[in-house]
Design an enzyme around this catalytic site. Structure first.
Site, PDB file in Angstrom:
ATOM      1  N   GLU A  63      37.017  34.820  43.692  1.00  0.00           N
ATOM      2  CA  GLU A  63      36.408  35.985  44.341  1.00  0.00           C
ATOM      3  C   GLU A  63      37.481  36.995  44.743  1.00  0.00           C
ATOM      4  O   GLU A  63      37.296  38.210  44.589  1.00  0.00           O
ATOM      5  CB  GLU A  63      35.598  35.568  45.566  1.00  0.00           C
ATOM      6  CG  GLU A  63      34.871  36.713  46.229  1.00  0.00           C
ATOM      7  CD  GLU A  63      33.852  37.400  45.338  1.00  0.00           C
ATOM      8  OE1 GLU A  63      33.872  38.654  45.269  1.00  0.00           O
ATOM      9  OE2 GLU A  63      33.043  36.708  44.707  1.00  0.00           O
ATOM     10  N   GLU A  70      38.344  44.538  40.288  1.00  0.00           N
ATOM     11  CA  GLU A  70      37.464  45.683  40.528  1.00  0.00           C
ATOM     12  C   GLU A  70      38.237  46.860  41.112  1.00  0.00           C
ATOM     13  O   GLU A  70      38.041  48.006  40.693  1.00  0.00           O
ATOM     14  CB  GLU A  70      36.316  45.285  41.453  1.00  0.00           C
ATOM     15  CG  GLU A  70      35.294  44.401  40.777  1.00  0.00           C
ATOM     16  CD  GLU A  70      34.118  44.070  41.664  1.00  0.00           C
ATOM     17  OE1 GLU A  70      34.109  44.461  42.856  1.00  0.00           O
ATOM     18  OE2 GLU A  70      33.192  43.417  41.162  1.00  0.00           O
TER      19      GLU A  70
END
Length: 115
Positions: A63, A70
């Protein structure tokens, strides 16, 4: 030694930023805390602890990497590009895959204590 300490502080800062900024990471951390609590409650074996802790580390680590990917894609381009979307989807897919495997591990480990 000073450089090592600096790199350690940078890494801790990165984890802190991820926890502050990423809602999914907060949810995953909460699930991890509940799972660890269940491990203590049911007194799972050392091997079960290894599996559970590995699964937690894998999901949370991925994560954090997903967040980094991102942010990097957003830094490179703010335009809607198919390749940028694919990169983000691939990173998110890795987290989803690890999360499903972690869930399966949790079911395997805790099933015997819940039945």
């Amino acid at each position: 030694m000073k450089e090592f300490l600096k790199s350690f502080i940078y890494a801790v800062n990165g984890i802190g930023a991820a926890v502050r900024e990423q809602r999914n990471l907060k949810v995953q951390a909460l699930i991890a805390l509940i799972t660890v609590g269940a491990g203590f409650y049911f007194q799972i074996t050392w091997l079960e602890w290894c599996l559970i802790l590995f699964a937690i580390a894998l999901v949370i680590g991925l994560e954090i990497m997903n967040s980094a990917v991102e942010d990097l894609v957003d830094l490179v381009t703010q335009e809607r590009k198919p390749l940028a979307g694919k990169v983000k989807d691939l990173a998110a897919g890795a987290v989803l895959f690890a999360s499903v495997i972690a869930l399966i591990i949790g079911i395997i480990v805790f099933r015997q204590y819940l039945l």
